[in-house]
Design a protein around this motif. Sequence first.
Motif, PDB file in Angstrom:
ATOM      1  N   GLU A  82      71.479 -28.625  32.757  1.00  0.00           N
ATOM      2  CA  GLU A  82      70.071 -28.248  32.880  1.00  0.00           C
ATOM      3  C   GLU A  82      69.704 -27.161  31.877  1.00  0.00           C
ATOM      4  O   GLU A  82      68.611 -27.154  31.310  1.00  0.00           O
ATOM      5  N   ARG A  83      70.668 -26.227  31.665  1.00  0.00           N
ATOM      6  CA  ARG A  83      70.403 -25.179  30.673  1.00  0.00           C
ATOM      7  C   ARG A  83      70.284 -25.770  29.276  1.00  0.00           C
ATOM      8  O   ARG A  83      69.416 -25.364  28.479  1.00  0.00           O
ATOM      9  N   GLU A  84      71.176 -26.731  28.943  1.00  0.00           N
ATOM     10  CA  GLU A  84      71.071 -27.385  27.641  1.00  0.00           C
ATOM     11  C   GLU A  84      69.753 -28.131  27.502  1.00  0.00           C
ATOM     12  O   GLU A  84      69.064 -28.039  26.485  1.00  0.00           O
ATOM     13  N   VAL A  85      69.411 -28.888  28.582  1.00  0.00           N
ATOM     14  CA  VAL A  85      68.133 -29.619  28.537  1.00  0.00           C
ATOM     15  C   VAL A  85      66.962 -28.653  28.425  1.00  0.00           C
ATOM     16  O   VAL A  85      66.014 -28.879  27.662  1.00  0.00           O
ATOM     17  N   SER A  86      67.056 -27.541  29.201  1.00  0.00           N
ATOM     18  CA  SER A  86      65.977 -26.562  29.132  1.00  0.00           C
ATOM     19  C   SER A  86      65.888 -25.930  27.752  1.00  0.00           C
ATOM     20  O   SER A  86      64.808 -25.738  27.215  1.00  0.00           O
ATOM     21  N   GLY A  87      67.076 -25.613  27.162  1.00  0.00           N
ATOM     22  CA  GLY A  87      67.063 -25.069  25.804  1.00  0.00           C
ATOM     23  C   GLY A  87      66.485 -26.041  24.802  1.00  0.00           C
ATOM     24  O   GLY A  87      65.683 -25.669  23.937  1.00  0.00           O
TER      25      GLY A  87
END
Length: 343
Positions: free
Chosen positions: A147-152
């Motif tokens: 999710e952090r990668e997608v959010s980034g």
Amino acid sequence: MEPVLTAEAQLLNDVDVLRTRYSNTQELYREVCAVMFFRYGMTPTANRLYQLVRKGSMSAPAEALAKFWSQLRERSRVTIDGPDLPESLRSGAGELLSALWKQAQEAAGEALAALRAEAEARIADAARAEEAAAVRIAGLAAELAAEREVSGAARKELAALRHQLAAGEAINAKLRQRVEDARKELNEQHAWFRTVERDHAASLDKLRVQLQAERDAAVAAHRQAVEEREREHAAVLRLQKALETERDAGAAALESQRAELRDVVSQLAGLHQRIGMLDGSATAAAAARDDALQALAAVRRELAVAQAEAAAAAGRAAALETALHHAAGRAGPAAPRKRQPAG
């Protein structure tokens, strides 16, 4: 059913009172055993003790219960060995205490085994729960990282989109400015073309008047030459052939001038039509303007050529007049006449 509940409630109250009196875990468990056994007639077990006290480890109530039975056996043995008791009472009491002790030991063993089994089951459940929690935590950590990668990526994409939007707005502003500049330039070219059209119309009018005047002058000169030729026909018979030749040449020149004049008028009409078409076509403005200027230059060059040819025709007419005068002088005196200007 209600006395059991009342005894249970009293037992819980007694345990709370003992909890405030004894801070040591073993002493607290020992006193609870005594209250259960002597006050309420309950056989204490390790599991029951732990449910009431819930203090220390699982082995603390079992250890306290073992000490309680050991102390109770010691006290009972001393009491039984008293000298005042009859032999039958001592033996009966010993057997009773022995049976009670065995039952208590068996109950304690069973309770300890059940407690151990329950503890092991709880430990196994806790281990499985811990493993499941670890797996769940790992999964959640992976999901969180994803999710952090997608959010980034989403934040980067959003920043890129905002940058593209700003660039697009800047480009749109430039395009709008260019359209406005092009509109102004088109209006200026419109006005310039109208000015050029008016200038060209005035130039054409002047050229048309000038050509008409030159044509009238040429016609008048021709008419005057014909009249002079008719008046001097008798005196210049020998020069008739030469005069006719010159006349034919002058007529050919005049016809050529008329043809050239028609061509010039046709070219001027085409130029006027082309200028009108240029008024509706802004994209071909520059090329049409150059064509109009080139055509105007060509008309002016043709006009200069026509003027030169008219001057040459006037010269030839003057030369013809001079030749006629010379011929008249050689033929004899003639009536004086007024000389007309050539052209």
